[in-house]
Design a protein around this motif. Structure first.
Motif, short mmCIF file in Angstrom:
data_model
loop_
_atom_site.label_atom_id
_atom_site.label_comp_id
_atom_site.label_asym_id
_atom_site.label_seq_id
_atom_site.Cartn_x
_atom_site.Cartn_y
_atom_site.Cartn_z
N SER A 23 -33.52 78.70 7.20
CA SER A 23 -32.21 78.97 7.79
C SER A 23 -31.69 80.30 7.26
O SER A 23 -32.01 80.70 6.14
N LEU A 24 -30.87 80.96 8.06
CA LEU A 24 -30.20 82.17 7.61
C LEU A 24 -28.91 82.33 8.39
O LEU A 24 -28.73 81.70 9.44
N VAL A 25 -28.03 83.13 7.86
CA VAL A 25 -26.81 83.50 8.57
C VAL A 25 -26.68 85.01 8.54
O VAL A 25 -27.11 85.66 7.58
N THR A 26 -26.11 85.55 9.61
CA THR A 26 -25.88 86.98 9.68
C THR A 26 -24.66 87.24 10.55
O THR A 26 -24.31 86.42 11.38
N ALA B 53 -30.95 93.41 12.60
CA ALA B 53 -31.48 92.25 11.87
C ALA B 53 -31.72 91.08 12.82
O ALA B 53 -32.78 90.43 12.76
N ILE B 54 -30.79 90.81 13.71
CA ILE B 54 -30.94 89.69 14.65
C ILE B 54 -32.17 89.90 15.53
O ILE B 54 -32.93 88.97 15.78
N GLU B 55 -32.38 91.13 15.96
CA GLU B 55 -33.56 91.45 16.77
C GLU B 55 -34.85 91.15 16.00
O GLU B 55 -35.78 90.56 16.53
N LEU B 56 -34.90 91.55 14.73
CA LEU B 56 -36.08 91.27 13.89
C LEU B 56 -36.26 89.77 13.74
O LEU B 56 -37.37 89.25 13.89
N LEU C 159 -39.52 87.40 14.93
CA LEU C 159 -40.29 86.57 14.00
C LEU C 159 -40.20 85.08 14.32
O LEU C 159 -40.74 84.26 13.61
N GLY C 160 -39.50 84.73 15.41
CA GLY C 160 -39.45 83.34 15.86
C GLY C 160 -38.17 82.58 15.55
O GLY C 160 -38.05 81.41 15.89
N PHE C 161 -37.20 83.22 14.91
CA PHE C 161 -35.94 82.55 14.61
C PHE C 161 -35.14 82.35 15.90
O PHE C 161 -35.19 83.19 16.80
N GLU C 162 -34.43 81.25 15.96
CA GLU C 162 -33.58 80.94 17.10
C GLU C 162 -32.14 80.79 16.64
O GLU C 162 -31.89 80.31 15.52
N VAL C 163 -31.21 81.17 17.51
CA VAL C 163 -29.80 80.98 17.21
C VAL C 163 -29.50 79.48 17.28
O VAL C 163 -29.85 78.81 18.24
N THR D 160 -20.09 84.63 12.55
CA THR D 160 -21.38 84.53 11.83
C THR D 160 -22.34 83.74 12.69
O THR D 160 -22.00 82.67 13.20
N ILE D 161 -23.54 84.26 12.84
CA ILE D 161 -24.59 83.61 13.62
C ILE D 161 -25.51 82.85 12.65
O ILE D 161 -26.00 83.42 11.67
N ALA D 162 -25.74 81.57 12.92
CA ALA D 162 -26.68 80.77 12.16
C ALA D 162 -27.99 80.72 12.94
O ALA D 162 -28.01 80.47 14.15
N MET D 163 -29.09 81.00 12.24
CA MET D 163 -30.41 81.02 12.88
C MET D 163 -31.37 80.16 12.08
O MET D 163 -31.19 79.96 10.87
#
Length: 173
Positions: free
Chosen positions: A128-131, A138-141, A145-149, A166-169
């Motif tokens: 998990s990550l937040v941005t 960063a969101i594009e990267l 790499l397979g992360f989803e919102v 803040t977007i959680a991915m």
């Protein structure tokens, strides 16, 4: 090797790195508004942070990596995981890169290192990550790499009187 042909050393953090990490965080906090802290807002004592590093280094599902160029810290990348049975399968990812070294491929290199660590540790099943919503590069990267919102925290940050979501991915391993 970075895009500008600089060689970067990546290794696990050691207790002796504590003060250098604190100093690094306090500098980079002033380089970008995408972090959860600003310049000189990383308020940790060396001994406290040494203990934290010692704890993290013993956890099979957590890791702290240090990236250095010419003996200078240029980035810190982490997977922090709970040790509670119900949530130990989730690792929270964090990466901080010195402004001078952004856009050179270091973020991707560190992301790949962290993802590989989670695949190998036998515990982590999700990262998990937040941005911040406007951290477009960063969101594009993360998406590449397979992360989803997974969700949005409305007005979660306020910087200079302006609110940001803040977007959680997440990425399932």
């Amino acid at each position: 090797m970075l895009k500008n042909n600089l060689e970067v050393e990546i290794r696990k953090v050691e207790k002796e790195d504590a003060q250098s990490i604190i100093d690094f965080y306090n500098v980079v906090g002033g380089e970008t508004d995408f972090l959860s802290f600003g310049k000189n807002e990383f308020k940790k004592e060396r001994e406290e942070y040494e203990a934290y590093i010692g704890t993290v280094s013993k956890e099979e599902n957590s890791i702290m990596l240090l990236a250095k160029i010419d003996s200078q810290i240029v980035s810190i990348a982490t997977i922090n995981s709970s040790q509670k049975e119900r949530t130990m399968h989730v690792g929270t990812l964090g990466i901080v890169i010195s402004e001078k070294y952004t856009g050179l491929g270091l973020g991707r290199i560190l992301m790949n290192e962290l993802i590989e660590f989670t695949k190998q540790n036998g515990i982590t099943q999700k990262i998990s990550l937040v941005t911040r919503e406007d951290n477009v590069v960063a969101i594009e990267l993360y998406k590449k790499l397979g992360f989803e919102v997974e969700g949005v925290f409305k007005k979660d940050n306020m910087i200079n009187g302006q609110y940001y979501d803040t977007i959680a991915m997440g990425l399932f391993i």
